[in-house]
Design an enzyme around this catalytic site. Structure first.
Site, mmCIF file in Angstrom:
data_model
loop_
_atom_site.group_PDB
_atom_site.id
_atom_site.type_symbol
_atom_site.label_atom_id
_atom_site.label_comp_id
_atom_site.label_asym_id
_atom_site.label_seq_id
_atom_site.Cartn_x
_atom_site.Cartn_y
_atom_site.Cartn_z
ATOM 1 N N LYS A 13 8.161 -6.506 10.281
ATOM 2 C CA LYS A 13 9.530 -6.624 9.701
ATOM 3 C C LYS A 13 11.175 -5.855 10.156
ATOM 4 C CE LYS A 13 8.426 -7.338 5.171
ATOM 5 N NZ LYS A 13 7.605 -6.976 5.351
ATOM 6 N N ARG A 89 10.434 -11.271 -2.957
ATOM 7 C CA ARG A 89 8.888 -10.773 -3.249
ATOM 8 C C ARG A 89 8.335 -11.353 -4.038
ATOM 9 N NH1 ARG A 89 9.766 -5.566 -0.105
ATOM 10 N NH2 ARG A 89 7.159 -4.557 -0.277
ATOM 11 N N ARG A 128 3.822 4.963 11.652
ATOM 12 C CA ARG A 128 5.066 5.034 11.791
ATOM 13 C C ARG A 128 5.902 5.564 11.444
ATOM 14 N NH1 ARG A 128 7.357 -0.878 8.412
ATOM 15 N NH2 ARG A 128 6.221 0.359 6.158
ATOM 16 N N ARG A 162 8.258 7.789 5.780
ATOM 17 C CA ARG A 162 7.742 7.168 4.623
ATOM 18 C C ARG A 162 6.792 8.088 4.157
ATOM 19 N NH1 ARG A 162 9.280 0.838 4.442
ATOM 20 N NH2 ARG A 162 7.888 1.293 2.832
ATOM 21 N N ARG A 173 -0.068 -1.672 -1.296
ATOM 22 C CA ARG A 173 1.437 -2.433 -0.929
ATOM 23 C C ARG A 173 0.748 -3.847 -0.852
ATOM 24 N NH1 ARG A 173 4.228 1.199 2.576
ATOM 25 N NH2 ARG A 173 5.067 -0.405 3.252
HETATM 26 P P1 AMP Z 1 9.654 -2.161 1.199
HETATM 27 O O1 AMP Z 1 10.490 -1.287 2.530
HETATM 28 O O2 AMP Z 1 10.148 -3.528 1.875
HETATM 29 O O3 AMP Z 1 8.098 -2.445 2.076
HETATM 30 O O4 AMP Z 1 9.193 -2.062 0.314
HETATM 31 C C1 AMP Z 1 9.662 -0.472 -0.109
HETATM 32 C C2 AMP Z 1 9.087 -0.450 -1.525
HETATM 33 O O5 AMP Z 1 9.864 -0.682 -2.309
HETATM 34 C C3 AMP Z 1 7.731 -1.723 -1.888
HETATM 35 O O6 AMP Z 1 6.452 -1.375 -2.362
HETATM 36 C C4 AMP Z 1 8.593 -1.560 -3.589
HETATM 37 O O7 AMP Z 1 8.035 -0.334 -4.223
HETATM 38 C C5 AMP Z 1 10.049 -2.282 -3.642
HETATM 39 N N1 AMP Z 1 10.362 -3.086 -3.319
HETATM 40 C C6 AMP Z 1 11.105 -3.696 -2.096
HETATM 41 N N2 AMP Z 1 11.443 -4.490 -2.246
HETATM 42 C C7 AMP Z 1 11.063 -5.221 -3.087
HETATM 43 C C8 AMP Z 1 11.138 -6.497 -3.936
HETATM 44 N N3 AMP Z 1 11.751 -7.078 -3.378
HETATM 45 N N4 AMP Z 1 10.792 -6.484 -5.333
HETATM 46 C C9 AMP Z 1 10.495 -5.594 -5.761
HETATM 47 N N5 AMP Z 1 9.989 -4.001 -5.297
HETATM 48 C C10 AMP Z 1 10.885 -4.191 -3.540
#
Ligand code: AMP
Length: 220
Positions: A13, A89, A128, A162, A173
């Protein structure tokens, strides 16, 4: 155009979002980036968010919805279109987003889902790396920068990994994705109000971009 980009962590993404922004001019709003910026600010809220993120758990809906509503209002004011990445999400987040966009008279044009198998996801995520300055995403094997460990676009800036990009957290996740986020796709399908398109994300970044850009172009 307002679209939601969905898919499991590691489906591509972030990489694809950057390319779609270049092609279509959307504002790209990544919830993960917004939460990481809050964490980096050193605020008390950021410290709370970090606890969920480092465990691979979803941040509670009330917190997410409030932060994203503000970011969406600010981004939408630019009038160049919006691409949401990582939000919504959960189904309650989807409902809150629908309410906000309906109240503004600016509904979604489409939901684009990048699908990907678990095995490539694990290898993509653990390899990554990204640029802490511009956010460009690389991979130690599949998407290397020209100079080892340094961003192609930001002179001298070293790439970082990260803290939640390790195998144990990735598995959590993925569990959160299948349990809480996949139902959001069904929610949009059932609503009948928005087009839902799936794109196979198992290919190379370039081949996925080609199919994805065509799918997004066909949404209007
Ligand atoms: P991402 O960069 O999208 O993989 O998000 C990293 C982390 O941020 C996730 O594993 C969640 O802990 C938190 N996170 C991001 N977006 C959301 C969301 N819409 N709802 C809840 N937690 C989120």
């Amino acid at each position: 155009m307002r679209i939601v980009l969905m898919g499991p962590p590691g489906a591509g993404k972030g990489t694809q979002a950057k390319r779609l922004v270049e092609k279509f001019g959307f504002v790209h709003l990544s919830s993960g980036d917004i939460f990481r910026a809050e964490k980096a600010s050193g605020s008390a809220l950021g410290a709370t968010l970090a606890e969920y993120m480092s465990a691979g758990k979803l941040i509670p809906d009330e917190v997410v919805v409030e932060m994203m509503a503000k970011a969406i209002t600010a981004a939408d004011a630019k009038g160049t279109g919006l691409m949401l990445d990582g939000f919504p999400r959960t189904v309650p987040q989807g409902e809150a987003l629908d309410k906000q966009l309906a109240a503004a008279g600016k509904p979604l044009d489409g939901v684009v889902v990048i699908t990907c198998d678990d095995a490539p996801i694990i290898s993509r995520i653990t390899g990554r790396r990204s640029c802490p300055k511009c956010g460009r995403v690389y991979h130690v094997q599949y998407l290397k920068p020209k100079d080892d460990g340094v961003c192609d676009d930001c002179a001298g800036i070293e790439l970082v990994q990260r803290s939640d990009d390790n195998e144990e957290v990735v598995r959590d996740r993925l569990k959160a994705y299948y349990a809480q986020t996949e139902p959001v796709i069904e929610y949009y399908r059932k609503s009948g109000q928005v087009k839902v398109v799936e794109v196979d994300g198992n290919g190379t970044p370039d081949s996925v971009t080609e199919v994805l850009a065509e799918a997004v172009g066909n949404l209007t």
